[in-house]
Design a protein around this motif. Structure first.
Motif, PDB file in Angstrom:
ATOM      1  N   LEU A  71      -1.711   2.071  -7.822  1.00  0.00           N
ATOM      2  CA  LEU A  71      -1.551   2.042  -6.371  1.00  0.00           C
ATOM      3  C   LEU A  71      -0.974   3.359  -5.856  1.00  0.00           C
ATOM      4  CD1 LEU A  71      -1.686   0.341  -3.756  1.00  0.00           C
ATOM      5  CD2 LEU A  71       0.650  -0.426  -4.268  1.00  0.00           C
ATOM      6  N   SER A  72       0.089   3.820  -6.488  1.00  0.00           N
ATOM      7  CA  SER A  72       0.756   5.027  -6.001  1.00  0.00           C
ATOM      8  C   SER A  72      -0.093   6.281  -6.197  1.00  0.00           C
ATOM      9  CB  SER A  72       2.108   5.196  -6.707  1.00  0.00           C
ATOM     10  OG  SER A  72       1.935   5.362  -8.106  1.00  0.00           O
ATOM     11  N   SER A  73      -1.006   6.245  -7.189  1.00  0.00           N
ATOM     12  CA  SER A  73      -1.853   7.405  -7.450  1.00  0.00           C
ATOM     13  C   SER A  73      -3.161   7.371  -6.666  1.00  0.00           C
ATOM     14  CB  SER A  73      -2.168   7.500  -8.943  1.00  0.00           C
ATOM     15  OG  SER A  73      -2.954   6.396  -9.365  1.00  0.00           O
ATOM     16  N   GLY A  74      -3.395   6.281  -5.932  1.00  0.00           N
ATOM     17  CA  GLY A  74      -4.592   6.193  -5.111  1.00  0.00           C
ATOM     18  C   GLY A  74      -5.808   5.612  -5.801  1.00  0.00           C
ATOM     19  N   ARG A  75      -5.646   5.084  -7.017  1.00  0.00           N
ATOM     20  CA  ARG A  75      -6.782   4.473  -7.706  1.00  0.00           C
ATOM     21  C   ARG A  75      -7.087   3.078  -7.179  1.00  0.00           C
ATOM     22  NH1 ARG A  75      -5.374   3.799 -13.034  1.00  0.00           N
ATOM     23  NH2 ARG A  75      -3.315   4.747 -12.843  1.00  0.00           N
ATOM     24  N   THR A  76      -6.125   2.482  -6.484  1.00  0.00           N
ATOM     25  CA  THR A  76      -6.356   1.251  -5.733  1.00  0.00           C
ATOM     26  C   THR A  76      -5.843   1.454  -4.318  1.00  0.00           C
ATOM     27  OG1 THR A  76      -4.230   0.300  -6.408  1.00  0.00           O
ATOM     28  CG2 THR A  76      -6.139  -0.237  -7.763  1.00  0.00           C
ATOM     29  N   ASP A  77      -6.379   0.684  -3.399  1.00  0.00           N
ATOM     30  CA  ASP A  77      -5.949   0.787  -2.003  1.00  0.00           C
ATOM     31  C   ASP A  77      -4.798  -0.167  -1.700  1.00  0.00           C
ATOM     32  OD1 ASP A  77      -8.094   2.621  -1.247  1.00  0.00           O
ATOM     33  OD2 ASP A  77      -9.427   0.890  -1.486  1.00  0.00           O
ATOM     34  N   LEU A  78      -4.861  -1.337  -2.313  1.00  0.00           N
ATOM     35  CA  LEU A  78      -3.868  -2.374  -2.060  1.00  0.00           C
ATOM     36  C   LEU A  78      -3.486  -3.056  -3.364  1.00  0.00           C
ATOM     37  CD1 LEU A  78      -5.481  -4.277   0.971  1.00  0.00           C
ATOM     38  CD2 LEU A  78      -3.484  -2.763   1.104  1.00  0.00           C
ATOM     39  N   ASP A  82      10.169   5.105  -2.369  1.00  0.00           N
ATOM     40  CA  ASP A  82       9.910   5.857  -1.144  1.00  0.00           C
ATOM     41  C   ASP A  82       8.433   5.961  -0.805  1.00  0.00           C
ATOM     42  OD1 ASP A  82      12.631   6.424  -0.709  1.00  0.00           O
ATOM     43  OD2 ASP A  82      12.525   8.128  -2.100  1.00  0.00           O
ATOM     44  N   ASP A  83       7.563   5.453  -1.703  1.00  0.00           N
ATOM     45  CA  ASP A  83       6.133   5.708  -1.521  1.00  0.00           C
ATOM     46  C   ASP A  83       5.300   4.476  -1.194  1.00  0.00           C
ATOM     47  OD1 ASP A  83       6.656   4.631  -4.028  1.00  0.00           O
ATOM     48  OD2 ASP A  83       5.053   5.759  -5.031  1.00  0.00           O
ATOM     49  N   LEU A  84       5.906   3.280  -1.138  1.00  0.00           N
ATOM     50  CA  LEU A  84       5.153   2.050  -0.903  1.00  0.00           C
ATOM     51  C   LEU A  84       5.728   1.265   0.270  1.00  0.00           C
ATOM     52  CD1 LEU A  84       4.747   0.757  -4.586  1.00  0.00           C
ATOM     53  CD2 LEU A  84       3.169   2.193  -3.282  1.00  0.00           C
ATOM     54  N   LYS A  85       4.856   0.465   0.894  1.00  0.00           N
ATOM     55  CA  LYS A  85       5.304  -0.388   1.981  1.00  0.00           C
ATOM     56  C   LYS A  85       4.466  -1.665   2.010  1.00  0.00           C
ATOM     57  CE  LYS A  85       2.287   1.605   5.570  1.00  0.00           C
ATOM     58  NZ  LYS A  85       2.255   2.268   6.897  1.00  0.00           N
ATOM     59  N   ILE A  86       4.983  -2.694   2.659  1.00  0.00           N
ATOM     60  CA  ILE A  86       4.279  -3.961   2.826  1.00  0.00           C
ATOM     61  C   ILE A  86       3.363  -3.853   4.045  1.00  0.00           C
ATOM     62  CG2 ILE A  86       4.535  -6.425   3.333  1.00  0.00           C
ATOM     63  CD1 ILE A  86       7.292  -6.231   1.919  1.00  0.00           C
ATOM     64  N   VAL A  87       2.106  -4.277   3.877  1.00  0.00           N
ATOM     65  CA  VAL A  87       1.143  -4.179   4.983  1.00  0.00           C
ATOM     66  C   VAL A  87       0.513  -5.538   5.304  1.00  0.00           C
ATOM     67  CG1 VAL A  87       0.622  -1.752   4.575  1.00  0.00           C
ATOM     68  CG2 VAL A  87      -0.715  -3.516   3.390  1.00  0.00           C
ATOM     69  N   GLY A  88       1.053  -6.601   4.744  1.00  0.00           N
ATOM     70  CA  GLY A  88       0.525  -7.928   5.041  1.00  0.00           C
ATOM     71  C   GLY A  88       1.233  -8.993   4.230  1.00  0.00           C
ATOM     72  N   ALA A 120       0.843  -1.190   0.000  1.00  0.00           N
ATOM     73  CA  ALA A 120       0.000   0.000   0.000  1.00  0.00           C
ATOM     74  C   ALA A 120       0.883   1.245   0.000  1.00  0.00           C
ATOM     75  CB  ALA A 120      -0.909   0.000   1.225  1.00  0.00           C
ATOM     76  N   LYS A 121       0.258   2.401  -0.094  1.00  0.00           N
ATOM     77  CA  LYS A 121       1.013   3.643  -0.015  1.00  0.00           C
ATOM     78  C   LYS A 121       1.625   3.778   1.379  1.00  0.00           C
ATOM     79  CE  LYS A 121      -0.617   7.348  -1.959  1.00  0.00           C
ATOM     80  NZ  LYS A 121      -1.488   8.472  -2.413  1.00  0.00           N
ATOM     81  N   LYS A 122       2.700   4.510   1.450  1.00  0.00           N
ATOM     82  CA  LYS A 122       3.446   4.653   2.697  1.00  0.00           C
ATOM     83  C   LYS A 122       2.586   5.186   3.835  1.00  0.00           C
ATOM     84  CE  LYS A 122       8.019   4.366   3.710  1.00  0.00           C
ATOM     85  NZ  LYS A 122       8.991   3.408   3.155  1.00  0.00           N
ATOM     86  N   SER A 123       1.612   6.007   3.503  1.00  0.00           N
ATOM     87  CA  SER A 123       0.775   6.645   4.520  1.00  0.00           C
ATOM     88  C   SER A 123      -0.353   5.751   5.019  1.00  0.00           C
ATOM     89  CB  SER A 123       0.163   7.937   3.953  1.00  0.00           C
ATOM     90  OG  SER A 123      -0.604   7.647   2.785  1.00  0.00           O
ATOM     91  N   ALA A 124      -0.536   4.587   4.398  1.00  0.00           N
ATOM     92  CA  ALA A 124      -1.656   3.713   4.756  1.00  0.00           C
ATOM     93  C   ALA A 124      -1.472   3.113   6.146  1.00  0.00           C
ATOM     94  CB  ALA A 124      -1.795   2.594   3.724  1.00  0.00           C
ATOM     95  N   THR A 125      -2.597   2.760   6.770  1.00  0.00           N
ATOM     96  CA  THR A 125      -2.557   2.162   8.111  1.00  0.00           C
ATOM     97  C   THR A 125      -3.115   0.742   8.114  1.00  0.00           C
ATOM     98  OG1 THR A 125      -4.721   3.145   8.622  1.00  0.00           O
ATOM     99  CG2 THR A 125      -2.750   4.401   9.239  1.00  0.00           C
ATOM    100  N   TYR A 126      -3.232   0.123   6.961  1.00  0.00           N
ATOM    101  CA  TYR A 126      -3.768  -1.230   6.873  1.00  0.00           C
ATOM    102  C   TYR A 126      -2.835  -2.238   7.544  1.00  0.00           C
ATOM    103  CZ  TYR A 126      -6.218   1.096   3.011  1.00  0.00           C
ATOM    104  OH  TYR A 126      -6.940   1.964   2.250  1.00  0.00           O
TER     105      TYR A 126
END
Length: 338
Positions: free
Chosen positions: A241-248, A264-270, A180-186
């Motif tokens: 993903l990076s533009s916000g058209r998808t969440d995950l 710098d804009d993505l991270k693993i959330v699961g 997800a994007k770096k700012s996500a809290t999933y």
């Protein structure tokens, strides 16, 4: 598309002449591999020959790979089925669809990656020239059945449907990562965590099967299912993903690790096993009953023993997915052999 190997232990270079065109994935190919189509180093990470990642790996994405090589094992070479070895080649299919597993180099035409490096070790052990054929997700099952491909090295996970048609030689752990994007809290651990989210996924893949099963579970609970979205290439998927058209995005775990460490804009959330709700492994895929899979298993175990297998995985930042032993998996022993 063949390439010619350097007889020395190092210095073999893949020479692939045809780029895989983007294919819009609208349907489900029931037997396709575990990854997402269309990745290239130039489109996903910038047109540079090397990328120094935060995990300490320096990824070489140029056409000149200087691959890890292995010595021929005469005893193993003698075990190659005659119909396969008579032309002196091991014809291997790959989809060139997922960095750093199998993807196009910065020239947008040469297929490189860890899957092909492992295939090279196997071909070397068997005394065969590696003949790489880039194909689409939809085509590898039929072309393997027809004999056009002798083995598939493209992040293919073993499952109950595939063992009805193919035999396998395992060589890597099989996990999927949610990014997800770096700012996500999933924090994605199961079906409840994806309710109502927009998730990009490759059509006909193991990860799609997982999401469809999770959606069924959500609907049974009266919760909103995830909205699955399909894109024609890895680059389009990550742009969405990076533009916000998808969440995950759900993709092979090594690919999500690569992006987390090079962007710098993505991270693993699961993270989830590719065989959910059970477990599976990534394996070289061969036609059922043709006798090649056990030979590939022995070649892989030889590479594990001499250290060349570990060197390949380390080169691509995949050491945590190493197996202590390769096993042959077929319909008769599926489940017990994992």
């Amino acid at each position: 598309m063949a390439f010619f190997t350097d007889p020395s232990r190092r210095g073999g270079r893949l020479r692939s002449l045809v780029a895989l065109p983007a294919v819009v994935l609208l349907g489900t190919a029931a037997l396709s591999a575990c990854s997402d189509p269309g990745a290239s180093a130039s489109s996903a990470s910038g047109d540079t020959s090397t990328t120094a990642a935060r995990n300490g790996v320096v990824y070489n994405t140029s056409p000149d790979q200087q691959r890890v090589r292995a010595e021929k094992d005469t005893a193993l070479a003698a075990k190659v089925p005659e119909l396969i070895g008579k032309d002196g080649k091991l014809t291997v299919a790959t989809t060139a669809g997922s960095i750093p597993l199998s993807f196009h180099a910065t020239d947008d035409k040469t297929a490189i990656g860890s899957e092909l490096d492992i295939a090279q070790l196997v071909a070397d052990k068997l005394g065969l020239e590696l003949d790489i054929q880039v194909t689409s997700w939809e085509n590898w099952p039929l072309k393997t059945q027809s004999g056009d491909f002798e083995a598939v090295f493209s992040n293919v996970g073993v499952n109950k449907d595939r063992v009805k048609l193919f035999d396998f030689a395992t060589y890597r752990a099989a996990f999927m990562g949610f990014e997800a994007k770096k700012s996500a809290t999933y924090d994605i651990k199961g079906a409840d965590d994806i309710s109502g989210l927009r998730i990009s996924v490759g059509s006909g893949t193991n990860q799609e099967k997982i999401l469809l099963a999770w959606n069924t579970e959500l609907e049974g609970k009266g919760k909103a299912p995830a909205v699955l979205q399909y894109y024609s290439s890895d680059a389009d998927t990550i742009l969405a993903l990076s533009s916000g058209r998808t969440d995950l995005n759900i993709a092979p775990y090594p690919s999500t690790v690569y992006r987390e460490n090079t962007r710098d804009d993505l991270k693993i959330v699961g993270k989830v096993n590719a065989g959910w709700p059970s477990e599976t492994l990534v394996a070289a895929t061969t036609l059922k009953g043709n006798g090649l899979a056990p030979v590939l298993t022995e070649a892989l175990n030889s590479a594990i023993k001499d250290g060349s297998y570990a060197e390949v995985l380390e080169r691509w930042g995949l050491s945590e997915e190493a197996l202590p032993e390769s096993k042959t998996v077929n319909e008769a022993n599926f489940g017990a052999a994992k």
